[in-house]
Design a protein around this motif. Structure first.
Motif, PDB file in Angstrom:
ATOM      1  N   ALA A 276       1.057  -8.744  -8.992  1.00 54.31           N
ATOM      2  CA  ALA A 276       0.238  -8.501 -10.184  1.00 54.31           C
ATOM      3  C   ALA A 276      -1.083  -9.237 -10.124  1.00 54.31           C
ATOM      4  O   ALA A 276      -2.104  -8.792 -10.677  1.00 54.31           O
ATOM      5  N   TRP A 277      -1.100 -10.377  -9.434  1.00 56.00           N
ATOM      6  CA  TRP A 277      -2.346 -11.147  -9.344  1.00 56.00           C
ATOM      7  C   TRP A 277      -3.416 -10.406  -8.533  1.00 56.00           C
ATOM      8  O   TRP A 277      -4.592 -10.667  -8.684  1.00 56.00           O
ATOM      9  N   ALA A 278      -2.977  -9.507  -7.694  1.00 55.54           N
ATOM     10  CA  ALA A 278      -3.967  -8.703  -6.959  1.00 55.54           C
ATOM     11  C   ALA A 278      -4.743  -7.816  -7.932  1.00 55.54           C
ATOM     12  O   ALA A 278      -5.966  -7.661  -7.838  1.00 55.54           O
ATOM     13  N   TRP A 279      -4.009  -7.214  -8.874  1.00 57.67           N
ATOM     14  CA  TRP A 279      -4.659  -6.398  -9.890  1.00 57.67           C
ATOM     15  C   TRP A 279      -5.528  -7.243 -10.824  1.00 57.67           C
ATOM     16  O   TRP A 279      -6.651  -6.859 -11.158  1.00 57.67           O
TER      17      TRP A 279
ATOM     18  N   ALA B  84      -7.223   0.438  -7.056  1.00 59.82           N
ATOM     19  CA  ALA B  84      -6.144   1.432  -6.974  1.00 59.82           C
ATOM     20  C   ALA B  84      -6.488   2.521  -5.978  1.00 59.82           C
ATOM     21  O   ALA B  84      -5.623   2.976  -5.204  1.00 59.82           O
ATOM     22  N   LEU B  85      -7.756   2.965  -5.946  1.00 60.94           N
ATOM     23  CA  LEU B  85      -8.156   4.009  -5.009  1.00 60.94           C
ATOM     24  C   LEU B  85      -7.983   3.542  -3.565  1.00 60.94           C
ATOM     25  O   LEU B  85      -7.430   4.267  -2.717  1.00 60.94           O
ATOM     26  N   PHE B  86      -8.506   2.347  -3.294  1.00 58.99           N
ATOM     27  CA  PHE B  86      -8.412   1.859  -1.911  1.00 58.99           C
ATOM     28  C   PHE B  86      -6.972   1.550  -1.513  1.00 58.99           C
ATOM     29  O   PHE B  86      -6.644   1.545  -0.318  1.00 58.99           O
ATOM     30  N   ARG B  87      -6.129   1.310  -2.483  1.00 57.82           N
ATOM     31  CA  ARG B  87      -4.742   0.973  -2.131  1.00 57.82           C
ATOM     32  C   ARG B  87      -3.865   2.196  -1.995  1.00 57.82           C
ATOM     33  O   ARG B  87      -2.963   2.218  -1.108  1.00 57.82           O
ATOM     34  N   TYR B  88      -4.055   3.209  -2.804  1.00 60.34           N
ATOM     35  CA  TYR B  88      -3.102   4.302  -2.857  1.00 60.34           C
ATOM     36  C   TYR B  88      -3.619   5.637  -2.335  1.00 60.34           C
ATOM     37  O   TYR B  88      -2.825   6.515  -2.031  1.00 60.34           O
TER      38      TYR B  88
ATOM     39  N   PRO C 201      -4.842   8.059   0.358  1.00 59.78           N
ATOM     40  CA  PRO C 201      -4.837   8.137   1.825  1.00 59.78           C
ATOM     41  C   PRO C 201      -6.254   8.280   2.376  1.00 59.78           C
ATOM     42  O   PRO C 201      -7.091   8.986   1.836  1.00 59.78           O
ATOM     43  N   GLY C 202      -6.528   7.617   3.419  1.00 61.46           N
ATOM     44  CA  GLY C 202      -7.847   7.680   4.043  1.00 61.46           C
ATOM     45  C   GLY C 202      -8.785   6.609   3.550  1.00 61.46           C
ATOM     46  O   GLY C 202      -9.782   6.314   4.193  1.00 61.46           O
ATOM     47  N   LEU C 203      -8.501   6.035   2.356  1.00 62.15           N
ATOM     48  CA  LEU C 203      -9.357   4.967   1.829  1.00 62.15           C
ATOM     49  C   LEU C 203      -8.753   3.601   2.066  1.00 62.15           C
ATOM     50  O   LEU C 203      -9.451   2.598   2.203  1.00 62.15           O
ATOM     51  N   SER C 204      -7.372   3.553   2.079  1.00 56.22           N
ATOM     52  CA  SER C 204      -6.716   2.275   2.277  1.00 56.22           C
ATOM     53  C   SER C 204      -6.778   1.890   3.746  1.00 56.22           C
ATOM     54  O   SER C 204      -6.848   2.730   4.636  1.00 56.22           O
ATOM     55  N   GLY C 205      -6.807   0.565   3.993  1.00 57.77           N
ATOM     56  CA  GLY C 205      -6.873   0.097   5.363  1.00 57.77           C
ATOM     57  C   GLY C 205      -5.585   0.356   6.085  1.00 57.77           C
ATOM     58  O   GLY C 205      -5.506   0.272   7.287  1.00 57.77           O
TER      59      GLY C 205
END
Length: 444
Positions: free
Chosen positions: A54-57, A434-438, A440-444
């Motif tokens: 949760a601390w990431a958010w 949220a976009l970069f995490r979930y 596809p193609g944006l998350s590392g």
């Protein structure tokens, strides 16, 4: 008269409003600063707990909120001053553009407020006569106006107590009267009297007064005495004979009665006959006198000389000074009284005027027409005067004073921009995280 209670006005009210605006501004600045500090605290806590779970958010929200808060703080501060005193380009926008603000404000007021095409329809829709009537119909408001009128009149009258001011005013009045050409005024007055046969009414009043005067026993006695004195002087032998018969006074009284009655009878005839030769001759003389007053320089000069002699006569000057002293003393006493006659009459007539303007459409139309004519004449003059006055006033303001006044007026609303920047920035940070995490193609 009871004085009406009123709210603070003038400088006191302005100072209260300025202080209230300053308090609201300080409060909103504190709230915006608190939101920034809260975002920084959350960011520090998220790093302390490793920005996991949760601390990431929380970290994503706090990081973006901190950036948004700092950016909007910079934008708001840059309007009024250099942030942290640093001469960063394109900051302190308002004080640097004082000249341009003055010009634009002057043009805005001229084109948007003083344009007759804008002003007159608004006045017509506003129906100012009815609004004035509604205001004057309220007794407490009229009482307050009467109190203000008394106060203003007392101050003005006190200023006239200064001998120097009184002397200067008297000199101005004398100069105006000296320059006044009395002959044309007299001709105009006579023309007003002849309009509608008013001069004949004046003649009637004079004839009636003369008949009353001649009818008085003391006047008939005076005529008898004068006739006896003339007879003794011109006809001593005849009066010697009548004296011997002890008939002189009786004859004089009878002659006086007959002369007086003859005058009264003639007055009655003149009063009854609108075409009597005396009336005709009187009307012709009035017309001739009007023409002479307008055309003959000699007669005009005589009128002016008579006017000058009258103005310089010591008796008239003394009477005028005494009259002014009595009038001023009465005004002082009346204006100092709670039961002021002037204030009572003002209240009475103001309320009557207010009721007419409030309820009578005819009065409203007439008053609004006069106001419209006045606005048409004044608007053009104000369009020439007001912009330059506004421009000079704004230009002459101290830059710090101008910034302070503008910030007091709109600064509270600008602090909401800082708050919105903090919240919206934080939410944008969460969305991006949220976009970069979930996605596809944006998350590392």
């Amino acid at each position: 008269m009871k004085q009406a209670s009123a709210s603070p006005t003038g400088p006191d009210l302005a100072a209260e409003r300025a202080e209230e605006k300053a308090r609201q501004l300080r409060r909103m600045k504190g709230i915006a600063l608190g939101a920034l500090l809260l975002a920084v605290l959350l960011l520090a806590l998220s790093h302390y707990f490793g920005r996991q779970g949760a601390w990431a958010w929380v970290g994503a929200f706090a990081e973006a909120a901190t950036v948004g808060a700092l950016a909007d703080w910079f934008a708001v501060v840059a309007l009024f001053r250099h942030p942290m005193g640093l001469p960063i380009p394109h900051t302190a926008i308002i004080p640097r553009n004082q000249q341009r603000i003055a010009d634009n404000l002057a043009h805005f007021v001229r084109d948007k407020f003083l344009d007759k095409a804008v002003l007159l329809p608004r006045i017509a829709a506003f129906n100012p006569a009815q609004r004035i009537g509604e205001y004057l119909s309220q007794p407490e408001r009229v009482a307050y106006l009467a109190t203000q009128l008394r106060s203003w009149a007392r101050q003005s009258l006190a200023a006239l107590d200064d001998p120097a001011i009184e002397r200067d005013l008297l000199a101005i009045v004398k100069r105006q009267l000296h320059d006044w050409n009395a002959a044309p005024t007299a001709a105009q007055l006579m023309q007003m009297l002849t309009h509608g046969q008013h001069h004949q009414r004046v003649l009637n009043a004079g004839l009636v007064k003369m008949a009353e005067w001649v009818s008085a026993p003391e006047i008939r006695g005076l005529i008898s005495d004068k006739m006896m004195a003339m007879a003794r002087r011109e006809y001593p032998k005849m009066t010697w004979f009548t004296d011997k018969l002890d008939r002189t006074e009786e004859i004089a009284d009878r002659l006086a009665d007959k002369l007086a009655q003859a005058l009264i009878d003639e007055v009655v005839v003149v009063l009854k006959d609108p075409e009597h030769p005396l009336r005709v001759h009187y009307g012709e003389e009035v017309v001739r006198m009007m023409a002479r007053l307008e055309e003959e320089p000699e007669l005009q000069q005589k009128v002016q000389q008579f006017k000058t002699q009258l103005l310089l006569h010591p008796a008239l000057q003394g009477y005028v000074q005494q009259l002014w002293a009595r009038l001023r003393a009465w005004l002082h006493d009346d204006l100092d009284s709670e039961d002021s006659v002037i204030a009572r009459h003002f209240v009475k007539y103001a309320q009557q005027l207010g009721e007419r303007l409030r309820d009578d459409p005819v009065w409203q139309d007439a008053a609004n027409d006069q106001l419209r004519i006045a606005v048409e004449h004044v608007a053009d003059q104000l369009r020439d005067i007001a912009p330059e006055h506004i421009r000079r006033t704004v230009q002459d303001w101290d830059a710090r004073y101008m910034v302070q006044e503008i910030e007091r007026s709109v600064g509270r609303d600008l602090q909401f921009i800082r708050l919105n920047g903090t919240v919206i920035g934080g939410l944008a940070g969460v969305v991006l995280y949220a976009l970069f995490r979930y996605v596809p193609g944006l998350s590392g």
